[in-house]
Design a protein around this motif. Structure first.
Motif: not given
Length: 362
Positions: A270-274
């Motif tokens: 999720a952090i990588k997508r953001w």
């Protein structure tokens, strides 16, 4: 035109030069002798009294006196003359024995020597042991901890982060980010007695826990200002909320470079997508076991010593309010931390330390 007397020339033997060089390297003990040695070495190179005085920021008369003293009495002329008073009761051999014992042994009933145990062991007075230890910078009761990073990319990460500190990119904001987790709301079991003349502040030893809070903080390298966010838990969800807060507070036309550690909450899908959707954010990870590279740790230390360590809170909400107030006060007059060491300095220092512990025989 009349000229003053020419300075006395100095020609050194190899033994004299070696001894003067040894004396000149002293930093704390016999600092006066070290300076006199530097004066004579400079004079032997042909320097005039005026040039040497300017070089070492001394009075010209001082330079002339020690030049003349050396010409007259050689090395003995630089050593302080004996002062009147009680003669030394401890010989050089006894001092050497004391230092050797301190550095190379330990008592049978303890991990380190104390002034009392060493004095009893060597038949000296406690004050003598104390004076010698102070003179040679020995403190057996103190210990420091250390840990070497095993990160295979240690060198590259050090160069990346230190380069960011010393030469930050234009049109960018460098933020040192970390989490201070499990900040406890503690209340003393009895009221704290205020300080009085001759009596320090007194607080009860035991306390009551009222819950914990987690503080996310981003320290602006350039200004020292801090963006803070408090949460009840410490997960990738809370870190994502903190990233969105940073994104909202930093002007859109600036890149955002984040210095942070390798916690798993910083690398979830999720952090990588953001981050992929917000390409102006660039992450710089510190090596493992190297939190000292993150300047926000220094700010956390100030928060702890100046606010949290001696405060009392009966609820998490009271704790959070206190932390927010402290951050606001800090930001009213922020103090940026200035990084001075280069990556080469750091890597050289660590390499020297590794050689020392490798050669220690352990």
């Amino acid at each position: 035109m009349a000229r003053g007397p020419q300075p006395l020339p100095i020609d050194l033997s190899d033994d004299e030069r070696e001894q003067l060089l040894s004396w000149s390297r002293r930093r704390t003990s016999a600092a006066g002798l070290a300076m006199r040695s530097r004066i004579v070495l400079a004079a032997a190179e042909g320097g005039s009294n005026t040039e040497i005085a300017a070089r070492f920021e001394l009075d010209r008369g001082t330079v002339r006196r020690w030049r003349d003293r050396f010409v007259e009495a050689r090395l003995d002329g630089l050593v302080d003359e004996p002062r009147p008073g009680r003669p030394r009761s401890v010989s050089d051999a006894e001092v050497e024995q004391l230092i050797t014992k301190t550095l190379e042994s330990a008592p049978k009933d303890a991990t380190h020597w104390s002034t009392r145990s060493m004095a009893a062991h060597l038949g000296m007075s406690q004050s003598t042991v104390s004076r010698v230890w102070r003179a040679f910078g020995l403190a057996p009761h103190k210990t420091e901890t250390w840990k070497l990073s095993k990160d295979p990319q240690f060198t590259d990460k050090v160069r990346d982060i230190v380069g960011l500190y010393l030469d930050p990119p234009e049109r960018a904001l460098v933020l040192c980010v970390d989490e201070k987790t499990q900040v406890q709301a503690l209340d003393r079991t009895a009221p704290t007695f205020p300080m009085l003349p001759g009596t320090p502040e007194r607080a009860s030893h035991d306390y009551v826990r009222h819950g914990t809070s987690s503080l996310y903080a981003a320290l602006d390298l350039a200004t020292g200002k801090v963006i803070g966010s408090l949460h009840s838990r410490h997960r990738a969800v809370e870190f994502g909320k903190f990233l969105r807060k940073i994104d909202a507070e930093v002007p859109d036309d600036l890149e955002v470079h984040l210095v942070l550690d390798n916690a798993s909450t910083h690398k979830t899908p999720a952090i990588k997508r953001w981050l992929a959707a917000h390409p102006r954010f660039v992450l710089h990870f510190t090596p493992t076991s190297s939190s000292w590279l993150n300047l926000v740790e220094r700010w956390f230390a100030e928060l702890t010593t100046k606010k949290l360590q001696r405060s009392a809170h009966r609820s998490v909400s009271a704790l959070n309010a206190d932390i927010r107030s402290w951050i606001k006060t800090w930001n009213d007059n922020p103090k940026p931390y200035v990084w001075t060491k280069t990556a080469d300095d750091i890597l050289s220092s660590i390499a020297n330390y590794c050689r020392r512990i490798s050669d220690s025989g352990h």
